[in-house]
Design an enzyme around this catalytic site. Structure first.
Site, PDB file in Angstrom:
ATOM      1  N   TYR A 141       5.747  -2.304   1.721  1.00 19.74           N
ATOM      2  CA  TYR A 141       6.766  -1.892   2.803  1.00 19.74           C
ATOM      3  C   TYR A 141       7.987  -1.221   2.095  1.00 19.74           C
ATOM      4  O   TYR A 141       8.756  -0.611   2.907  1.00 19.74           O
ATOM      5  CB  TYR A 141       7.023  -3.281   3.455  1.00 19.74           C
ATOM      6  N   LYS A 192      -5.208  -8.631  -4.684  1.00 15.56           N
ATOM      7  CA  LYS A 192      -6.210  -7.500  -5.018  1.00 15.56           C
ATOM      8  C   LYS A 192      -6.310  -7.105  -6.431  1.00 15.56           C
ATOM      9  O   LYS A 192      -6.194  -6.000  -6.884  1.00 15.56           O
ATOM     10  CB  LYS A 192      -5.997  -6.501  -4.045  1.00 15.56           C
ATOM     11  N   ASP A 224      -9.827  -9.188   0.592  1.00 10.32           N
ATOM     12  CA  ASP A 224     -11.011  -8.993   1.450  1.00 10.32           C
ATOM     13  C   ASP A 224     -11.815 -10.271   1.611  1.00 10.32           C
ATOM     14  O   ASP A 224     -12.062 -10.625   2.792  1.00 10.32           O
ATOM     15  CB  ASP A 224     -12.075  -7.950   0.792  1.00 10.32           C
ATOM     16  N   ASP A 248       1.012  -9.891   6.373  1.00  7.45           N
ATOM     17  CA  ASP A 248       1.095  -9.274   7.659  1.00  7.45           C
ATOM     18  C   ASP A 248      -0.228  -9.351   8.360  1.00  7.45           C
ATOM     19  O   ASP A 248      -0.633  -9.807   9.506  1.00  7.45           O
ATOM     20  CB  ASP A 248       1.375  -7.649   7.763  1.00  7.45           C
ATOM     21  N   ASP A 252      -2.070 -12.217  11.355  1.00  8.11           N
ATOM     22  CA  ASP A 252      -2.610 -11.978  12.492  1.00  8.11           C
ATOM     23  C   ASP A 252      -4.258 -12.680  12.734  1.00  8.11           C
ATOM     24  O   ASP A 252      -4.406 -13.142  13.750  1.00  8.11           O
ATOM     25  CB  ASP A 252      -2.844 -10.551  12.889  1.00  8.11           C
TER      26      ASP A 252
HETATM   27  C1  IPM Z   1       5.330  -8.394  11.983  1.00  4.63           C
HETATM   28  C2  IPM Z   1       4.969  -6.971  12.322  1.00  4.63           C
HETATM   29  C3  IPM Z   1       6.032  -5.941  11.351  1.00  4.63           C
HETATM   30  C4  IPM Z   1       5.437  -5.991  10.119  1.00  4.63           C
HETATM   31  C5  IPM Z   1       6.394  -4.570  12.015  1.00  4.63           C
HETATM   32  C6  IPM Z   1       6.626  -4.419  13.450  1.00  4.63           C
HETATM   33  C7  IPM Z   1       7.272  -3.951  11.025  1.00  4.63           C
HETATM   34  O1  IPM Z   1       3.739  -6.479  12.450  1.00  4.63           O
HETATM   35  O2  IPM Z   1       6.355  -8.960  11.858  1.00  4.63           O
HETATM   36  O3  IPM Z   1       4.200  -9.103  11.647  1.00  4.63           O
HETATM   37  O4  IPM Z   1       4.766  -5.242   9.732  1.00  4.63           O
HETATM   38  O5  IPM Z   1       6.107  -6.801   9.526  1.00  4.63           O
HETATM   39 MN    MN Z   2       2.455  -8.084  12.041  1.00  2.00          MN
END
Ligand code: IPM
Ligand code: MN
Ligand code: NAD
Length: 361
Positions: A141, A192, A224, A248, A252
């Site tokens: 990032y 990785k 992975d 990240d 999710d």
């Molecule tokens: C998160 C989001 C952010 C990230 C984006 C919106 C910059 O996806 O907080 O998970 O990638 O960190």
């Molecule tokens: Mn995110």
């Protein structure tokens, strides 16, 4: 006590879920005898529209001068074609970097009330309790060089750099080990290393650090495989520590184990003690303005703010308890709806929360 809280509602469903969170905070403040002073500031798309920048200096200053920051979400189609430095996401990254928030705690815990809301089978998700510790101010990032450069041939080449220094790895590693110590004593480091040099260094440092934490059982997984294991048998995980991009993505994936990403809070912490508390999800443009958003990730982020940011542990317990009670009473937003439950919108979910909180005392 008197706390200055900066509110960053942002874009999309941000203002809708923030309104619920602020009402909850006001109630627990008066119940647990602390005073809250709120100041609101623009970030993301709304900041671009009003000031031309996704993180105005005034917003960052206001955050620096507060006891804690509560953020909802940023982003949306409207700003997706702007140059990178003007994108809403750039504002969020600048906030994290500007406040030195290198550690992001993302707890994915399935609530018994929501076991049937998950898309995975009951026996897979029942009892899941994972903490993802995501590095937040380094890795691909932030690494340089970055950009889109034109080569001699005239062809463009996009570049990002995944880089970590030993000290960056060690400081997030320590958060990982210390988090695992307070939980189930198991830490899985995800990288990785079979392909990436930066990951090999990550793995070597984690292994070195582990000698300082003999009470924590360290394991390693390639990212992975980790993604696969998370949906195959998530109960093998206790605490996960990983870099910015892998964290990240995996958080999710972990979110959906709990029924919906609308349930997942997070805490972004640094060395200074000032934290930003924010849901894991984004601005959900598909449901923005429709009163359909689940406000519970935001409300549970209030819980994390009270616990980790302000040390108001009893108030944090009350907020988390209230979230459980509304689910016990059968109230569900669309994302966690299941048969026989009462479908409500964001506002009504907020109203029920307030009723429950007021009757707790
Ligand atoms: C998160 C989001 C952010 C990230 C984006 C919106 C910059 O996806 O907080 O998970 O990638 O960190
Ligand atoms: Mn995110
Ligand atoms: P998203 O998390 O906004 O939405 C993904 C899906 O989850 C959508 O179907 C959405 O409706 C649903 N969802 C998310 N939160 C919900 C909630 N509280 N209640 C009910 N449903 C919910 O991810 P996306 O669609 O990939 O991104 C949308 C925008 O948000 C993008 O601009 C992205 O950059 C931004 N984003 C911001 C943050 C943040 O502010 N921390 C995090 C992730 C994405």
């Amino acid at each position: 006590m008197n706390y200055h809280i900066t509110l960053l509602p942002g874009d999309g469903i941000g203002p809708e879920i923030m309104a619920v969170a602020v009402n909850v905070l006001k109630v627990v403040g008066s119940q647990f005898n602390f005073n809250l002073e709120f100041q609101e500031a623009p970030i993301g798309g709304v900041a671009i529209d009003t000031t031309g920048e996704p993180l105005p200096v005034e917003t960052l200053e206001m955050c620096r001068n507060s006891n804690a920051v509560l953020l909802a979400a940023i982003g949306g189609d409207k700003w997706d074609n702007l140059p990178r430095h003007q994108r809403p996401e750039t504002g969020l990254l600048a906030l994290r970097a500007g406040l030195g928030l290198f550690a992001n705690l993302r707890p994915a815990q399935i609530l018994p009330q929501l076991v049937d809301a998950s898309t995975l089978k009951r026996e897979i998700v029942d009892g899941v309790d994972i903490m993802v510790v995501r590095e937040l101010t380094g890795g691909v990032y932030f690494g340089t060089p970055k950009g889109v450069f034109e080569m001699e041939t005239g062809e463009k080449r996009g570049v990002n750099t995944m880089a970590y220094t030993e000290s960056e790895i060690d400081r997030i590693g320590r958060v990982g080990f210390e988090t695992a110590q307070k939980r189930g004593g198991k830490l899985c480091s995800v990288d990785k290393a079979n392909v990436l040099e930066v990951s090999q260094l990550w793995r070597d440092r984690m292994t070195l650090l582990s000698s300082e934490y003999p009470d924590v059982e360290l394991s390693h997984l390639y990212v992975d495989n980790a993604a696969m294991q998370l949906v195959r048998w998530p109960k093998q995980f206790d605490t996960i520590v990983t870099g910015n991009l892998f964290g990240d993505i995996l958080s999710d994936a972990a979110a959906i184990l709990t029924g919906s990403i609308g349930m997942l809070p997070s805490a972004s912490l640094g060395a200074s003690g000032l934290g930003v508390f924010e849901p894991v999800h984004g601005s959900a443009p598909d449901i923005a303005g429709k009163d359909q958003a689940n406000p519970l990730a935001q409300v549970l982020s209030v819980g994390m703010m009270l616990r980790y940011g302000l040390n108001e542990v009893a108030a944090a317990d009350a907020v988390e308890e209230a979230a459980l009670q509304v689910l016990d009473l059968g109230y569900r937003t669309g994302d966690i709806m299941s048969e026989g439950m009462k479908l409500v919108g964001c506002k009504e979910m907020g109203e029920v929360l307030l009723k429950v909180l007021s009757s707790q005392m």
